[in-house]
Design a protein around this motif. Structure first.
Motif, mmCIF file in Angstrom:
data_model
loop_
_atom_site.group_PDB
_atom_site.id
_atom_site.type_symbol
_atom_site.label_atom_id
_atom_site.label_comp_id
_atom_site.label_asym_id
_atom_site.label_seq_id
_atom_site.Cartn_x
_atom_site.Cartn_y
_atom_site.Cartn_z
ATOM 1 N N HIS A 100 -11.624 -69.434 -91.758
ATOM 2 C CA HIS A 100 -12.336 -69.930 -92.932
ATOM 3 C C HIS A 100 -11.377 -70.098 -94.106
ATOM 4 C CE1 HIS A 100 -15.657 -70.376 -95.819
ATOM 5 N NE2 HIS A 100 -14.973 -69.553 -96.590
ATOM 6 N N GLY B 239 -27.872 -65.930 -91.939
ATOM 7 C CA GLY B 239 -26.779 -66.874 -91.715
ATOM 8 C C GLY B 239 -27.222 -68.307 -91.536
ATOM 9 N N ASN C 56 -27.221 -72.003 -94.872
ATOM 10 C CA ASN C 56 -25.853 -72.431 -95.189
ATOM 11 C C ASN C 56 -25.944 -73.695 -96.031
ATOM 12 O OD1 ASN C 56 -23.165 -73.169 -95.246
ATOM 13 N ND2 ASN C 56 -22.799 -72.659 -93.106
ATOM 14 N N ASP D 43 -18.744 -65.371 -97.445
ATOM 15 C CA ASP D 43 -19.112 -66.771 -97.253
ATOM 16 C C ASP D 43 -18.755 -67.270 -95.856
ATOM 17 O OD1 ASP D 43 -19.647 -66.439 -99.879
ATOM 18 O OD2 ASP D 43 -18.256 -67.939 -100.635
ATOM 19 N N HIS E 88 -21.503 -67.369 -91.894
ATOM 20 C CA HIS E 88 -22.709 -68.195 -91.831
ATOM 21 C C HIS E 88 -23.087 -68.411 -90.379
ATOM 22 C CE1 HIS E 88 -24.011 -69.157 -95.821
ATOM 23 N NE2 HIS E 88 -22.795 -69.470 -96.205
#
Length: 367
Positions: free
Chosen positions: A22, A54, A57, A246, A249
């Motif tokens: 990520h 999750g 998003n 973050d 997800h």
């Protein structure tokens, strides 16, 4: 093999690899330039208050570049601006955006499933009316804090239908704009519908909200064309405490608890109970679960040091809650402590004990 079925050490390694990927995507030249180009065209800052689920998003559901939407996540999507830390964090965010000359759009979300109420929000016991009432109360708090004239901060109650990832914007009374019933080719009608739904919305904010709605229409069309598994069993195997998740997800992986409520022990106990139930039902292996604390920092030096101390406190506090209330579960607990470089979204694992002169974390009593 499904990651849920892997040994706990492999699951933890998978998680940190997901965080690394990520960060690499966020830091890539293409992603950086996309963010800069997007903010130059759409200067309104966008924050979203949402559940830890999750499935919710927003960057994916609105086809918005990574790093544009600022998330505030908590177990059950429950917030109260009277909570001291939440009020400070949100006010600090708004002040930073306003100091840069930007207006702020706050999406206060609830989620539900049209196909099956049991796929809705467990935090509200799948009661969508209760979830809507809660988000409306948060909206009133935002208006009380930042002004009801909406010239600088504009809050919106926003539903998220998880079967199709469709947004539902709520205006006054029963007025709403449900994007699941808007045809992809009808994007030209969105601007007048927004103007009718929110007559006091500043023109720039409306202009910057439209790309999210256009993106959501395109995303809904893609979801409808794809085969999608909806009946996903809850198989959470980690408790995440703090901020900076973050990258997580992925549905049914983690129970995320924001560091906002003055009573952190209560959601930690609830999350531990869910983990225990998942193990007993054999939805996840009983060889262990992960407790991960994370705190973001903006600058090196003092800011990072403070984030490190805070993250260590959170992990020790949460571990003490689990040991006090679920001693048998504590034997399977793997604790990881981290800080997150907000500039790169890089998750940095910490090792070693607290400084020798740091005060001990109080041991919570059983609830």
């Amino acid at each position: 093999m499904d990651v849920h079925d892997k040994p706990i050490h492999d699951r933890i390694e998978w998680l940190f690899d997901l965080a690394r990927r990520h960060s690499a995507e966020f830091c890539s030249p293409e992603a950086y330039l996309a963010r800069q180009r997007y903010m130059a065209r759409h200067p309104t800052a966008i924050a979203v208050m949402k559940c830890m689920d999750g499935r919710i998003n927003l960057p994916v559901a609105t086809q918005t570049p990574l790093g544009i939407i600022q998330p505030f996540r908590n177990l059950g999507g429950m917030f109260d601006l009277g909570w001291p830390h939440l009020g400070e964090v949100l006010a600090g965010y708004v002040n930073r955006m306003v100091s840069a000359g930007r207006q702020v759009l706050v999406l206060i979300t609830y989620h539900f499933s049209r196909g099956n109420p049991q796929r809705g929000c467990a935090g509200f016991r799948f009661d969508t009316d209760a979830a809507v009432a809660h988000t409306r109360a948060i909206k009133r708090q935002v208006e009380y804090t930042f002004g009801s004239g909406h010239g600088t901060v504009f809050p919106i109650v926003c539903g998220f239908e998880t079967d199709e990832d469709a947004l539902i914007l709520h205006g006054s009374g029963d007025q709403r704009l449900d994007l699941s019933v808007v045809a992809p080719g009808d994007t030209s009608t969105l601007a007048p519908q927004l103007a009718a739904l929110f007559p006091d919305m500043p023109a720039q904010v409306r202009e910057d909200l439209l790309p999210l709605l256009d993106g959501n229409l395109a995303h809904i069309a893609q979801v409808r064309e794809a085969a999608r598994t909806l009946d996903i069993e809850h198989r959470e195997w980690m408790i995440c405490l703090g901020r900076g998740f973050d990258f997580l997800h992925t549905p049914n992986m983690a129970l995320i608890i924001g560091p906002y409520s003055p009573d952190l022990a209560d959601p930690i106990r609830k999350a531990a109970g869910i983990i225990k139930a998942n193990m007993h039902a054999r939805r996840i292996p009983d060889d262990g679960f992960l407790l991960l604390a994370s705190v973001p920092y903006d600058e090196l030096g003092m800011d990072r040091a403070r984030a490190e101390l805070k993250s260590r406190f959170l992990s020790q506090f949460a571990a003490a809650v689990v040991r006090a209330d679920y001693p048998e579960l504590a034997d399977t607990m793997f604790v990881r402590t981290a800080v997150l470089d907000w500039r790169s979204r890089a998750l940095e694992s910490l090792s070693g004990p607290l400084p020798a002169d740091a005060p001990a974390t109080p041991r919570p009593t059983a609830g």
